[in-house]
Motif scaffolding. Structure first.
Motif, PDB file in Angstrom:
ATOM      1  N   THR A   1      18.813  66.647  45.849  1.00  0.00           N
ATOM      2  CA  THR A   1      18.189  67.002  47.126  1.00  0.00           C
ATOM      3  C   THR A   1      19.183  67.414  48.201  1.00  0.00           C
ATOM      4  N   GLY A   2      20.453  67.034  48.063  1.00  0.00           N
ATOM      5  CA  GLY A   2      21.416  67.331  49.112  1.00  0.00           C
ATOM      6  C   GLY A   2      22.772  67.746  48.573  1.00  0.00           C
TER       7      GLY A   2
ATOM      8  N   ARG B   1      27.115  68.077  55.545  1.00  0.00           N
ATOM      9  CA  ARG B   1      26.045  67.900  54.565  1.00  0.00           C
ATOM     10  C   ARG B   1      24.880  68.818  54.899  1.00  0.00           C
ATOM     11  N   ARG B   2      24.157  69.197  53.850  1.00  0.00           N
ATOM     12  CA  ARG B   2      22.908  69.917  54.060  1.00  0.00           C
ATOM     13  C   ARG B   2      22.023  69.761  52.823  1.00  0.00           C
ATOM     14  N   ARG B   3      20.778  70.139  52.960  1.00  0.00           N
ATOM     15  CA  ARG B   3      19.832  70.006  51.856  1.00  0.00           C
ATOM     16  C   ARG B   3      20.007  71.148  50.859  1.00  0.00           C
ATOM     17  N   THR B   4      19.658  70.869  49.608  1.00  0.00           N
ATOM     18  CA  THR B   4      19.774  71.923  48.592  1.00  0.00           C
ATOM     19  C   THR B   4      18.692  72.978  48.756  1.00  0.00           C
TER      20      THR B   4
END
Length: 310
Positions: free
Chosen positions: A12-13, A30-33
């Motif tokens: 998910t990330g 960080r970021r979401r996929t």
């Protein structure tokens, strides 16, 4: 300042970092996929993220990254740089190394399996530092491991070494997605404990963390669920100890966050089971969720060292 890009891609990330030569984290993000948009969108998101990090490094440190290391879930062909299969991300035979190197103008890229990459970091920089042989086990949604010898992870002849989660410990146990029954991860992973505790407590929203808290409170239902998971895990670890003879067993992942609620009975259970085997030190992982990024950074630095020596 010379640095590398580290990417730890999860279901998910994405955790990312710029990592210095001594393993220091110079920048984290960080970021979401965005996996709900489909597998191709996930790949494009990773490529765009890496390009942004490359540009940021150039602005901040006067030069772009010298290499990229990336940890990914699923089946990985590290030699060819291909994401062979990932159920969570919908990938099949994605040439990630070539795609990423092309996007960054030819920067060398190293690809690694997520758990083995985290194991590299724990072995060199974390709980296994100084141990010539260690076995790192991640207890999360599933269970997977990494065997390290002098700071280098042994991938196996076909890249699948360390899959202790698919060792059968309860032959009559629940079916596993791998096609067997009673695999270790079906009875001792965080998700397995969550399922068992939700059933025992009657709370469909209960989690493994809730079970651990109930164990501390002395709830007999939780104690029974926990004891079964610990017993199964000790059976699995005995197999690892017998086959690999590690000096240190490093336990990480969500279930390990229970701390001594897990480690005290687990150490005792493994000690009860050994006969001729040497009992290794059993310790919690030290790097938490930064292990994947740090390990990816180490992959990148190792790649550069290999290119220089060649």
């Amino acid at each position: 300042m010379k640095h590398v890009i580290a990417l730890d891609v999860g279901g998910t990330g994405i955790k990312a970092a710029l990592v210095g030569a001594a393993g220091e984290l110079l920048h984290e993000e960080r970021r979401r996929t965005g996996r709900e948009q489909g597998p191709e969108a996930v790949v494009e998101g990773i490529l765009a993220f890496a390009a942004e990090l490359y540009a940021y490094g150039g602005e901040r440190f006067g030069e772009g990254a010298s290499a990229v290391g990336m940890a990914i879930p699923g089946v990985v062909d590290t030699e060819q740089g291909i994401a062979v299969f990932s159920a969570n991300l919908g990938w099949e035979n994605v040439p990630l190394r070539a795609l990423l190197s092309e996007r960054l103008g030819g920067v060398p890229v190293a690809l690694g399996h997520d758990v083995r990459t985290g194991g590299i970091a724990e072995g060199r920089l974390g709980a296994g530092h100084g141990a010539d042989r260690f076995f790192f086990l991640a207890l999360g949604t599933g269970i997977a491991g990494a065997y390290g010898i002098n700071g280098v992870i042994e991938p196996g002849a076909h890249g699948s070494a360390g899959e202790l989660g698919h060792v059968v410990v309860r032959p009559d146990g629940p079916p596993c997605g791998c096609g067997q029954r009673g695999c270790l991860e079906r009875v001792a992973s965080a998700s397995a404990v969550t399922t068992a505790w939700a059933e025992a407590s009657g709370d469909a929203e209960a989690t493994a963390a809730d079970c651990a808290r109930a164990v501390v409170a002395g709830d007999p239902r939780a104690l029974a669920v926990w004891a079964e998971a610990v017993a199964a895990l000790a059976d699995g670890l005995l197999i690892a100890v017998t086959l690999l003879d590690p000096r240190t067993l490093i336990i990480g992942g969500g279930l390990a966050e229970a701390g001594e609620t897990l480690f005290t009975p687990l150490r005792a259970a493994v000690a009860e089971r050994v006969t001729f085997q040497a009992l290794p030190e059993i310790v919690p992982a030290a790097l938490g969720d930064t292990a994947g990024c740090l390990g990816a950074g180490l992959l990148a630095w190792d790649l550069l060292a290999t290119e220089v020596s060649a």
